[in-house]
Enzyme design. Structure first.
Site, PDB file in Angstrom:
ATOM      1  N   CYS A 169       0.843  -1.198   0.000  1.00 43.21           N
ATOM      2  CA  CYS A 169       0.000   0.000   0.000  1.00 43.21           C
ATOM      3  C   CYS A 169       0.877   1.245   0.000  1.00 43.21           C
ATOM      4  O   CYS A 169       1.427   1.621   1.040  1.00 43.21           O
ATOM      5  CB  CYS A 169      -0.935  -0.012   1.215  1.00 43.21           C
ATOM      6  SG  CYS A 169      -2.001   1.436   1.304  1.00 43.21           S
ATOM      7  N   CYS A 213      -0.389   4.059   2.211  1.00 45.46           N
ATOM      8  CA  CYS A 213      -0.194   3.773   3.639  1.00 45.46           C
ATOM      9  C   CYS A 213       1.250   4.039   4.063  1.00 45.46           C
ATOM     10  O   CYS A 213       1.502   4.640   5.110  1.00 45.46           O
ATOM     11  CB  CYS A 213      -0.523   2.318   3.953  1.00 45.46           C
ATOM     12  SG  CYS A 213      -2.146   1.751   3.447  1.00 45.46           S
ATOM     13  N   ASP A 214       2.206   3.565   3.263  1.00 43.83           N
ATOM     14  CA  ASP A 214       3.593   3.487   3.708  1.00 43.83           C
ATOM     15  C   ASP A 214       4.567   4.378   2.948  1.00 43.83           C
ATOM     16  O   ASP A 214       5.758   4.414   3.285  1.00 43.83           O
ATOM     17  CB  ASP A 214       4.079   2.034   3.595  1.00 43.83           C
ATOM     18  CG  ASP A 214       3.256   1.086   4.450  1.00 43.83           C
ATOM     19  OD1 ASP A 214       2.727   1.527   5.484  1.00 43.83           O
ATOM     20  OD2 ASP A 214       3.137  -0.099   4.077  1.00 43.83           O
TER      21      ASP A 214
END
Length: 296
Positions: A131, A134-135
């Site tokens: 992701c 996300c990261d």
């Protein structure tokens, strides 16, 4: 009879439980493994509003569980074997018992499709991510790679380009499935290198990812990267979902109120067809579904 039966205890299921219980409905959550779902195994979360201290997924979902547990919510740590969703009374079968419910919220989530490369699982959360939104911030100023040829992979490359020093976009074919407009945008970026046709042969790194070995048309190539974002598809966990529930490419179709095509059946989080699969949108899905249950 249960007012609301929730299948799955990730952020979507917990969000649904909180809102349903606060509305005075009886709520039971069925979970086959551990509370928190896929989010619980996320290494760090830096994009959930109000948690700027970047908690681990386990820490964040534990706080969610604690919050939900302040209300009369029943947790059944037992795998659901079968669902009967047609009719006014829904039936949930576990290995130990049968339960009846007025409403069922499907919150079983989805899992990223892995590459199947050696050491992929060992380096998950240590450079390997599924992701980018996300990261991505964890790799600011670093060199990273994205694997995939669809819209998600191309969007990931676009998202990472302003953050990272260099982005490699790796795809097994010369042609991309993604929208041509976005592929053209990626090709125009000075810090993105498209590597095609190529497949990932090996991941290297001890404590964290250090490089990726590729099989290319010109032979083997190793590139030094700190992060690898895998975008080769997502697998919805719909094994329990009866054929009568409408799906598209395996994902459950809902309206904006999380209703499926069957009265009293809702789908929330990563299991439903949606454009953004994040913890924050999963929780919101759960809240909307619970509100729909109160009005049913």
């Amino acid at each position: 009879m249960i007012d609301v039966a929730i299948i799955g205890s990730g952020p979507a299921g917990l969000g649904a439980a909180l809102y349903a219980a606060r509305s005075g409905l009886t709520v039971t959550i069925f979970e086959k493994q551990f509370i928190g779902g896929q989010a619980a195994v996320t290494n760090e979360v830096d994009n959930y509003l109000g948690f700027a201290d970047t908690p681990s997924g386990a820490e964040l979902t534990e706080k969610m569980r604690e919050h939900v547990s302040k209300f009369p919510v029943t947790f059944k740590l037992s795998a659901v074997k079968r669902l009967e969703l047609d009719g006014a009374v829904k039936k949930i079968y576990t290995s130990k018992a049968e339960f009846e419910a007025k409403n069922v919220i499907l919150a079983m989530g989805a899992s990223p499709r892995p590459l199947g490369a050696a050491d992929e699982e060992r380096l998950r959360g240590r450079g390997v991510s599924y992701c980018a939104t996300c990261d991505g911030m964890f790799f600011k100023g670093k060199c990273v790679a994205v694997v995939g040829g669809g819209d998600t992979a191309v969007h990931d490359a676009l998202y990472l380009s302003p953050l990272c020093e260099k982005v490699y976009l790796i795809h097994r074919r010369d042609e991309f499935r993604a929208a041509k407009m976005n592929v053209d945008r990626v090709r125009a970026l000075p810090n993105v290198e498209i590597v095609t046709p190529a497949t990932v042969k090996e991941l290297k790194g001890d404590a964290s990812l250090s490089s990726v070995v590729l099989n290319t048309s010109d032979g083997e190539r190793e590139i030094a990267v700190s992060g690898l974002f895998v975008a080769v598809g997502t697998i919805p966990q719909t094994e329990l979902v009866p054929p009568s529930v409408t799906t598209e490419n395996g994902f459950i179709i809902t309206d904006e109120n999380m209703r499926t095509n069957i009265d009293g059946v809702y789908a929330v989080g990563d299991i439903r067809k949606k454009s953004l699969r994040q913890i924050i949108t999963a929780v919101a899905d759960g809240a909307v579904a619970a509100q729909s249950c109160t009005m049913s």
